[in-house]
Write an enzyme that holds these catalytic residues in place. Structure first.
Site, PDB file in Angstrom:
ATOM      1  N   TYR A 125       0.825  -1.204   0.000  1.00  0.00           N
ATOM      2  CA  TYR A 125       0.000   0.000   0.000  1.00  0.00           C
ATOM      3  C   TYR A 125       0.858   1.252   0.000  1.00  0.00           C
ATOM      4  O   TYR A 125       0.555   2.232  -0.676  1.00  0.00           O
ATOM      5  CB  TYR A 125      -0.959  -0.002   1.193  1.00  0.00           C
ATOM      6  CG  TYR A 125      -2.111  -0.954   0.988  1.00  0.00           C
ATOM      7  CD1 TYR A 125      -2.920  -0.836  -0.139  1.00  0.00           C
ATOM      8  CD2 TYR A 125      -2.384  -1.971   1.884  1.00  0.00           C
ATOM      9  CE1 TYR A 125      -3.967  -1.711  -0.359  1.00  0.00           C
ATOM     10  CE2 TYR A 125      -3.434  -2.846   1.678  1.00  0.00           C
ATOM     11  CZ  TYR A 125      -4.227  -2.710   0.561  1.00  0.00           C
ATOM     12  OH  TYR A 125      -5.255  -3.559   0.341  1.00  0.00           O
ATOM     13  N   GLU A 149      -3.782 -29.884   5.328  1.00  0.00           N
ATOM     14  CA  GLU A 149      -3.738 -28.956   4.202  1.00  0.00           C
ATOM     15  C   GLU A 149      -4.795 -27.860   4.339  1.00  0.00           C
ATOM     16  O   GLU A 149      -4.513 -26.684   4.171  1.00  0.00           O
ATOM     17  CB  GLU A 149      -3.957 -29.717   2.894  1.00  0.00           C
ATOM     18  CG  GLU A 149      -4.136 -28.775   1.700  1.00  0.00           C
ATOM     19  CD  GLU A 149      -4.503 -29.487   0.409  1.00  0.00           C
ATOM     20  OE1 GLU A 149      -4.425 -30.721   0.363  1.00  0.00           O
ATOM     21  OE2 GLU A 149      -4.873 -28.787  -0.548  1.00  0.00           O
ATOM     22  N   ASP A 207      -5.216 -33.366   0.380  1.00  0.00           N
ATOM     23  CA  ASP A 207      -6.110 -33.857  -0.668  1.00  0.00           C
ATOM     24  C   ASP A 207      -5.374 -34.853  -1.557  1.00  0.00           C
ATOM     25  O   ASP A 207      -4.160 -34.769  -1.716  1.00  0.00           O
ATOM     26  CB  ASP A 207      -6.569 -32.705  -1.576  1.00  0.00           C
ATOM     27  CG  ASP A 207      -7.667 -31.882  -0.928  1.00  0.00           C
ATOM     28  OD1 ASP A 207      -8.302 -32.398   0.006  1.00  0.00           O
ATOM     29  OD2 ASP A 207      -7.868 -30.731  -1.355  1.00  0.00           O
TER      30      ASP A 207
END
Lengths: 382, 673
Positions: free
Chosen positions: A122, A215, A268
């Protein structure tokens, strides 16, 4: 910590390049040298604009370090350089970016402050939006700077906002503060701060026997809510996807504090899942100069081929997408992956399917805990 | 003969049926003459509607003219004129009195009271809106000229004249060459331009159908001291010419060739662009020809005159007639060859009527055919079963591929010239493949890819040629279109498929082009041999272009670099100077010690000897210096790698011209007037 790392570096690792963890004055000195050198070269009798030599963060410059007696290995970067030059059209912009971020860091270090990558973005967006249209350029330039000055990102006064969470049988105590019991933090767990200094000073106590790396945050929440750590004496940790440095740092600290505890990964059944596991296990090329330090010997608990064939219903399998195949391809070509992992991955690619951990909910929500318990008891991890 | 007999019978039956008209007619066996067949199915030959008829007529005449000139190895000069004849003129031409409309409501374009009301209301509304817009100060759009009630380009009549400098026609053959469908000189196995060998005959049938006016042919051959003139039309039912005039006239000028004039119904408005495209693409693929195209009408502003000048005098060889390849024949063809052959025995037949069968090969083949066959057996004695056996063996046996010698491709050089001449592209690359085979017919693919140019649209523009004639219709399914749009990764050649003006030219020549569809307007995408050949050819062109494009990009970058780099300088100096300033503060406040050189630099900063500006100047200076060096290097490098120059073709001057000579000891400068 340095000593521990260095002591395990054998002759083959002599080409290892790493980023030092330095105090602010030391980093400032490095920046000053860079600036003065630049001026000197420019003022020399045959003036030149010096290029910025960076350690290349490409897979071609990555090497694998293997433990001689253990199966612990990690990825590190070797001594190949790439250049950011003002004189070349395609690198001129990143050349300017490096100098701009370097100036920022210098000012931050002077005031002995720390900023997050987001904050820096920013700030830069206000000053020069042309050069930093998105966070991506900021993060990339910070890594360029790490590769140039060879000091860690944290030493530059930059942290990443924390993303990780931990839950389970772990007592954490910041100096001069009350201890936190991670088993009572609720389903979202104890948030891991991005401040590595703070993490370094944490005092840890546990009666757990396993560390389980999850995960996904959703699965982490499910396990925490079900208080799985009450049945399996364990600590749960997640980074909500690809792990940030702080989570890796924290996990690495735990593995050093409790060296006898196995670290088990639950991801996964898809190439990205394995890639995440590998990031914990071997480190990453993108942050190769410091990530190798925090590599932990994570074992692959699940989901694996056997789980899929035995526990997951056919209809929960999804076809692999081109992106998956791309990740699989790069994983299969990597030297660091052990054969048993490669076999699993090859079977996955052959079947053309993938499955989420949530597919186990087919057997009920509470099945996940039983599944973990069974696998751990059987020592069914690779 | 059969035609005559059958035409009698329906007459007789018709009468008996007429008594019971409600009952559906029994199917009557009718016979059609070839001319009738094509009259009924004129769309097969490209005569779908008046507009397309005009286009196809032009096309057939132009192609005949080119064939004729090429057959005597003469550089073709083709003049084609389309003259618009408005209805009144046409009527007076055929001696039909002009009729005033009496009952207006009878006509299609009559505007009923209701429709009129509607139209007026609409016009009023539009005016209102415009007035409003004008008040609001908006940009007022030109009122769209309301379309004439007659609709888009009413069909009209056109006189199409085509004059060439070809071989001409023998006086006595002229009637049959035009007045008999499916009799032609182009039958036989060779690369030809025509589709069915219909040529001008189809145009004649169309003129017969639409205007009823005859065709006029003027022809003269080399060495003839007269000009043949023939005016004829065709008896469609009997497929024979109907001659009005057929005479020899005095030759007025030294000329050989043919001039054909025909009056047909057509539609110039809708097919204007197609016809002009056709001429343009024809000029691309035959740069050795000179085309003069004219469109004349009563309105001078609609007139068009385009001259496509000759750019080379190198002409591709005349395609040779070749013999059939054994794997390309069918049963019927074998029977025909047997009937027509002059060879006596089977061995000779195989050896001489087919390509790629040597004597020893023929002997082996006969041995393989079985005990019924022998070398010396008479060709005429072959039974149908034996012919089937021969056919089967031809299908199964392996033969060498036919050579491409019988093909006459446009040639890479000609293709390139054509592209440069007509498109004026920034860059062009051409490639000519070697002959390949599909189903026993050799084919050859040539390709050209151009980037940039005038009158070229952004994106991929495809130009297809089959046997050196442009294909304009049914582009979507064509193998070239599909390949260029789907299978070429333009990006990898640094070509932007959406933004760059890309011209893709693919010319396929073959003894038999495997057209798809009845119109013979495209080549299917399902023939993998051709698809692969097309892809390789285009890729080869692209590879050539890539290096040129890269060079160009380099040159452009070179130009833009300086500007770009200078843009970065303030930011770099800003960042560096800020750090320096902080350091000099530290140094001055003695909080940190710097030594020697470093201290010197920091003192300079404190004393404003090194400032933001001086730093920027220094950087800019260096960038300039390096730029200069690189520009020098680039210039020397590109000077060496300059492309080979191309020969230019200067047209020969015809006839006698007046000129003035300027003499000098070393040369003569001749100025033609």
């Amino acid at each position: 910590m340095e000593e521990l790392c260095k002591s395990s570096i054998f002759f083959s690792d002599q080409s290892l390049c790493y980023a030092d963890i330095l105090s602010p004055p030391e980093v400032r000195a490095r920046i000053e040298v860079a600036v003065l050198n630049f001026i000197k070269v420019l003022n020399a009798p045959t003036p030149e604009i010096s290029d910025l030599p960076l350690i290349s963060r490409k897979s071609s410059n990555s090497r694998v370090s293997r433990g001689l007696l253990t199966d612990v290995s990690w990825i590190f970067l070797s001594q190949s350089f790439c250049k950011r030059s003002l004189m070349r059209e395609n690198t001129a912009k990143s050349f300017v970016r490096v100098w701009m971020v370097m100036k920022m860091c210098y000012q931050i270090l002077l005031q002995e402050k720390r900023v997050t990558q987001r904050e820096l973005f920013y700030k830069l967006l206000c000053d020069s939006p042309d050069y930093f249209p998105s966070q991506l350029q900021v993060n990339g330039t910070i890594q360029d700077l790490v590769a140039l000055l060879r000091c860690s990102r944290f030493s530059l006064g930059i942290m990443a906002s924390g993303r990780g969470a931990v839950a389970g049988r772990l007592l954490l105590q910041e100096p001069n503060k009350e201890a936190v019991d991670c088993s009572t933090c609720g389903s979202s767990g104890y948030a891991i701060s991005g401040d590595l200094n703070l993490l370094e000073k944490l005092i840890m106590k546990t009666d757990a026997r396993y560390i389980i790396v999850v995960e996904k945050h959703a699965i982490f929440q499910r396990l925490a809510e079900d208080c799985v750590f009450n049945h399996i004496p364990s600590i749960l940790i997640t980074a909500k996807g690809y792990p940030d440095i702080a989570t890796r740092f924290f996990l690495h600290r735990m593995s050093r504090a409790f060296p006898e505890m196995p670290i088990l990964g639950l991801v996964d059944w898809n190439p990205a899942g394995l890639a995440i596991l590998c990031t914990y296990k071997f480190g990453s090329i993108g942050m190769g100069l410091e990530a190798y330090r925090y590599a932990c010997n994570v074992k692959w608990l699940g989901m694996r081929m056997d789980d899929i064939s035995q526990l997951v219903p056919e209809e929960s399998l999804i076809n692999l997408k081109p992106k998956d195949l791309q990740i699989a391809k790069s994983l299969l070509s990597s030297d660091v992956l052990q054969d048993s992992y490669k076999e699993e991955l090859a079977t996955m690619v052959e079947s053309g399917r993938r499955a989420e951990i949530e597919a186990l909910y087919f057997h009920g929500y509470e099945f996940l805990g039983k599944y973990l318990a069974t696998k751990i008891v059987q020592a069914n991890y690779i | 003969m059969e035609i005559g007999e059958s035409s009698e019978s329906p007459e007789g039956k018709k009468k008996s049926k007429s008594k019971t008209p409600r009952k559906p007619k029994d199917s009557v066996l009718k016979q059609k003459s070839p001319a009738e067949f094509f009259a009924d199915n004129k769309n097969i030959a490209g005569f779908d509607n008046p507009g397309k008829c005009l286009y196809t007529t032009v096309r057939e005449l132009v192609e005949n003219a080119l064939d004729s000139a090429e057959s005597i190895s003469k550089l073709p000069i083709v003049e084609i004129t389309i003259e618009e004849i408005v209805r009144s003129k046409f009527n007076s031409m055929i001696g039909l009195a002009e009729h005033e409309r009496v009952d207006e409501e009878l006509y299609d374009d009559f505007e009923s009271a209701k429709a009129r009301e509607k139209r007026l209301a609409k016009e009023a509304r539009i005016q209102e809106i415009q007035a409003k817009n004008a008040n609001l100060g908006k940009k007022v759009k030109e009122p769209v000229a309301s379309k004439a009630m007659k609709g888009r380009g009413e069909t009209s009549y056109y006189r199409v004249t085509c004059k060439d400098n070809g071989k001409g026609m023998p006086h006595d053959d002229i009637p049959n060459m035009f007045g008999r469908v499916l009799s032609g000189t182009k039958y036989g196995l060779k690369q030809t331009r025509g589709k069915f060998g219909l040529g001008a005959k189809m145009a004649l049938i169309w003129s017969k159908m639409s205007t009823g006016l005859p065709i006029e042919i003027t022809s003269s051959m080399k060495g003839q001291n007269y000009t043949s003139f023939c005016r004829l039309d065709i008896d469609i039912h009997r497929n024979i010419p109907h001659i009005h005039v057929h005479e020899k006239q005095d030759k007025k000028e030294r000329w050989h060739g043919a001039e054909i004039q025909i009056v047909i119904e057509g539609n110039w408005t809708t097919y204007r662009s197609k016809i002009l495209h056709y001429m343009r693409q024809m000029a691309v693929i035959t740069p050795y020809a000179e085309f003069l195209f004219r469109f004349l009408s009563d309105a001078p502003d609609k007139n068009v005159t385009v001259k496509f000048a000759r750019r080379t005098d190198i002409m591709p060889p005349v395609p040779l007639e070749t013999k059939y390849h054994p794997s390309a024949v069918d049963l019927l063809l074998i029977k025909r060859l047997i009937a027509e052959t002059s060879k006596q025995n089977l061995l000779q037949l195989l050896q001489h009527e087919f390509v790629n069968i040597s004597k020893s090969h023929a002997e082996r083949l006969i041995g393989e055919m079985g005990p019924d066959f022998s070398h010396k057996m008479l060709v005429k004695s072959l039974t149908s079963q034996q012919i089937v056996r021969i056919h089967q063996l031809f299908r199964q046996a392996k033969f060498d591929d036919p050579s491409g010698d019988c093909l006459s491709p446009a040639g890479e050089y000609n293709l390139r010239l054509g592209i440069i001449k007509e498109l004026h592209p920034d860059m062009v690359a051409t490639y000519s493949g070697s002959a390949q085979v599909f189903e026993g017919h050799p084919f050859l693919v040539e390709a050209g890819v151009s980037v940039g140019g005038k009158d070229v649209k952004q994106g991929v523009n495809i130009f297809r040629f089959a046997n050196r004639i442009p294909l304009l219709f049914e582009q979507g399914a064509d193998v070239v279109t599909r390949t260029a749009l789907k299978r070429i990764n333009w990006n990898s050649y640094k070509i932007n498929q959406a933004q760059d003006k890309i011209g893709v030219f693919v010319s396929i020549v073959s003894t038999k082009i495997p057209f798809k569809g009845t119109g013979k307007e495209y080549i299917g995408d399902d023939i993998s041999e051709i698809a692969a050949a097309v892809k390789t050819s285009i890729q080869q062109c692209c590879t050539q272009l890539k290096s040129k494009i890269l060079k160009r990009i380099q040159a452009r970058e070179q130009q833009e670099r300086k500007r770009n780099l200078s843009k970065y300088i303030p930011n770099v100096t800003g960042a560096i100077y800020d750090v320096l300033k902080e350091m000099s503060h530290l140094h001055a406040s003695k909080r940190k010690r710097y030594t020697n050189e470093d201290a010197e630099v920091l003192n300079k900063v404190s004393n404003h000897i090194i400032t933001r500006e001086t730093l920027g100047e220094k950087l800019a200076q260096h960038v300039e210096q390096v730029d200069y060096e690189m520009a020098l290097e680039y210039a020397t490098q590109s000077g060496v790698n300059e492309e080979p120059r191309e020969n230019i073709y200067i047209q020969t001057l015809e006839g006698e011209s007046k000129f003035v000579d300027f003499q000098s000891p070393v040369f003569v400068f001749r100025l033609f007037q």
